[in-house]
Write a protein that holds these residues in place. Structure first.
Motif, PDB file in Angstrom:
ATOM      1  N   SER A 289       0.819  -1.221   0.000  1.00  0.00           N
ATOM      2  CA  SER A 289       0.000   0.000   0.000  1.00  0.00           C
ATOM      3  C   SER A 289       0.851   1.268   0.000  1.00  0.00           C
ATOM      4  N   GLN A 290       2.095   1.169   0.425  1.00  0.00           N
ATOM      5  CA  GLN A 290       3.025   2.315   0.443  1.00  0.00           C
ATOM      6  C   GLN A 290       2.370   3.556   1.073  1.00  0.00           C
ATOM      7  N   PRO A 291       1.950   3.434   2.347  1.00  0.00           N
ATOM      8  CA  PRO A 291       1.142   4.514   2.943  1.00  0.00           C
ATOM      9  C   PRO A 291       1.978   5.644   3.531  1.00  0.00           C
ATOM     10  N   TRP A 292       2.950   6.154   2.754  1.00  0.00           N
ATOM     11  CA  TRP A 292       3.878   7.147   3.297  1.00  0.00           C
ATOM     12  C   TRP A 292       3.722   8.488   2.577  1.00  0.00           C
ATOM     13  N   ARG A 293       3.874   9.570   3.348  1.00  0.00           N
ATOM     14  CA  ARG A 293       3.964  10.931   2.790  1.00  0.00           C
ATOM     15  C   ARG A 293       5.208  11.578   3.386  1.00  0.00           C
ATOM     16  N   PHE A 294       5.974  12.242   2.566  1.00  0.00           N
ATOM     17  CA  PHE A 294       7.193  12.898   3.058  1.00  0.00           C
ATOM     18  C   PHE A 294       7.107  14.401   2.826  1.00  0.00           C
ATOM     19  N   ALA A 295       7.693  15.157   3.725  1.00  0.00           N
ATOM     20  CA  ALA A 295       7.824  16.606   3.502  1.00  0.00           C
ATOM     21  C   ALA A 295       9.159  17.065   4.069  1.00  0.00           C
ATOM     22  N   TRP A 296       9.954  17.732   3.242  1.00  0.00           N
ATOM     23  CA  TRP A 296      11.245  18.261   3.695  1.00  0.00           C
ATOM     24  C   TRP A 296      11.060  19.699   4.148  1.00  0.00           C
ATOM     25  N   ASN A 297      11.723  20.031   5.228  1.00  0.00           N
ATOM     26  CA  ASN A 297      11.798  21.416   5.647  1.00  0.00           C
ATOM     27  C   ASN A 297      13.277  21.648   5.977  1.00  0.00           C
ATOM     28  N   GLY A 298      14.029  22.182   5.009  1.00  0.00           N
ATOM     29  CA  GLY A 298      15.487  22.240   5.179  1.00  0.00           C
ATOM     30  C   GLY A 298      16.012  20.809   5.291  1.00  0.00           C
ATOM     31  N   ASP A 299      16.788  20.537   6.348  1.00  0.00           N
ATOM     32  CA  ASP A 299      17.298  19.175   6.543  1.00  0.00           C
ATOM     33  C   ASP A 299      16.412  18.345   7.468  1.00  0.00           C
ATOM     34  N   GLU A 300      15.223  18.856   7.735  1.00  0.00           N
ATOM     35  CA  GLU A 300      14.281  18.074   8.554  1.00  0.00           C
ATOM     36  C   GLU A 300      13.290  17.370   7.629  1.00  0.00           C
TER      37      GLU A 300
END
Ligand SMILES: Cc1cc2nc3c(=O)[nH]c(=O)nc-3n(C[C@H](O)[C@H](O)[C@H](O)COP(=O)(O)O)c2cc1C
Length: 351
Positions: A22-33
């Motif tokens: 299902s690949q239930p992942w969302r990513f968000a970068w904020n600088g190196d976070e």
């Protein structure tokens, strides 16, 4: 952290396993976070009530990223479930370079090799040394451990549990609908697909394929269930392959708190990567543990079975909650079908 490093870390993350792909992942970068969230559109349904399966997949994804980043010289500061108001927000990771990080991480080399192998029979034995290395990887994550059914009585009890749970996936109309909706019959029996389960990965024998495909229709499944089809499928998909495989263990987590389930996913991934390095094939069986937790809304007729499953599991592996069984062995041949992944861009809006 440059753009390529960030991309490489995400690629390692999405190589992780997830229930039904299902690949239930969302990513968000904020600088190196980096924020890791559960994707609301790919989680929370039936077996994923209370996000147990998604948290396991998030833990596996997180561990892949941590291992890969370490091999590039980055250490992760991890904050899990940062906000009580946002149940989908699993973790915030702050990456920083660490001069003490020696970058040798053998598990990193297994990230791209690891896959689910549903074929059988698998040869054995699994040496006590290998078993000890798998145990050590589970224990690397605080509170997590593997339980290995040893005696014939324990093995029989584990087999019965897994078979009952797998059988229920074909008997319960709710679970049957969930299972078959994740199989992408449209791609045929040989191709991969970028999300969900490609039929090629299911190790269904060619003569049975047309019937298996027909069983996706509820009315056909019900009809064949009068003839005992669910029991036969439970026997074929679980009992027989496990009987013919040398290794069976169970991931045991300390509690059903989400942080423990997430940590369970991290441990699961470390064990699986170590097994991959040792040349072993792995197939998880999550139904017994997840249904045994009693959260999954199945039809009332099957609720009793769920609580029986939970009780039998606790008796088998107490203290703690047995969550995912792993069938392990030496594959005779490479798996012919691998699960695909969505494009990286579909996991978030990246600068
Ligand atoms: C939490 C979890 C539960 C899973 N449960 C099962 C299962 O019950 N049976 C099975 O055959 N595979 C199971 N899998 C394996 C997934 O179907 C598999 O990871 C996914 O299809 C992606 O394929 P890959 O592992 O080859 O990358 C599970 C994986 C995870 C992470």
């Amino acid at each position: 952290m440059n753009r390529q490093t960030k991309t490489d870390i995400l690629r390692a993350g999405i190589a992780a396993p997830s229930a039904d792909n299902s690949q239930p992942w969302r990513f968000a970068w904020n600088g190196d976070e980096l924020d890791l969230r559960i994707d609301a559109s790919r989680s929370g349904h039936v077996s994923d009530t209370r996000y147990v399966l998604s948290d396991l997949a998030a833990g596996a994804c997180l561990e892949n990223m941590i291992i890969h980043a370490w091999s590039l010289g980055y250490v992760a500061d991890l904050e899990t479930f940062p906000s009580d108001d946002d149940e989908l927000w699993v973790a915030r990771v702050r990456w920083h370079r660490d001069p003490g990080c020696d970058q040798s991480e053998p598990l990193a080399g297994a990230i791209g090799q690891r896959h689910t192998d549903r074929g059988f029979p698998w040869r054995g034995p699994i040496s006590t040394d290998t078993q000890a290395r798998l145990d050590a990887q589970a224990r690397h994550v605080r509170g997590q451990r593997l339980y290995w059914p040893q005696t014939p009585r324990e093995r029989k009890a584990a087999l019965k549990l897994i078979r009952q749970a797998e059988t229920l996936r074909f008997r319960s109309p709710t679970l049957h609908a969930e299972l078959f909706s994740s199989i992408r019959f449209a791609v045929g029996w040989h191709a991969a697909c970028e999300e969900g389960l490609a039929p090629a990965t299911l190790a269904v024998e060619p003569p049975i394929r047309p019937l298996f495909k027909l069983l996706r229709r509820p009315v056909v499944m019900t009809m064949f269930n009068w003839l005992g089809a669910a029991s036969v499928l439970g026997w074929r998909s679980a009992w027989l392959p496990i009987r013919l495989s040398p290794g069976l263990c169970l991931l045991v987590i300390p509690s059903t708190a989400r942080s423990d389930v997430l940590a369970g996913g991290r441990a699961l991934q470390r064990v699986w990567l170590e097994a991959t390095l040792a040349g072993l094939s792995v197939q998880p069986y999550a139904a017994a543990g997840v249904l045994g937790l009693g959260f999954v809304p199945v039809e009332p007729a099957f609720q009793r079975l769920l609580s029986d499953l939970g009780a039998a599991l606790s008796e088998l592996c107490a203290p703690g909650c047995g969550l995912v069984f792993l069938r392990i062995g030496h594959a005779q041949s490479a798996a012919d079908g691998r699960s695909g992944r969505r494009t990286l861009a579909s996991f978030g809006d990246f600068p």
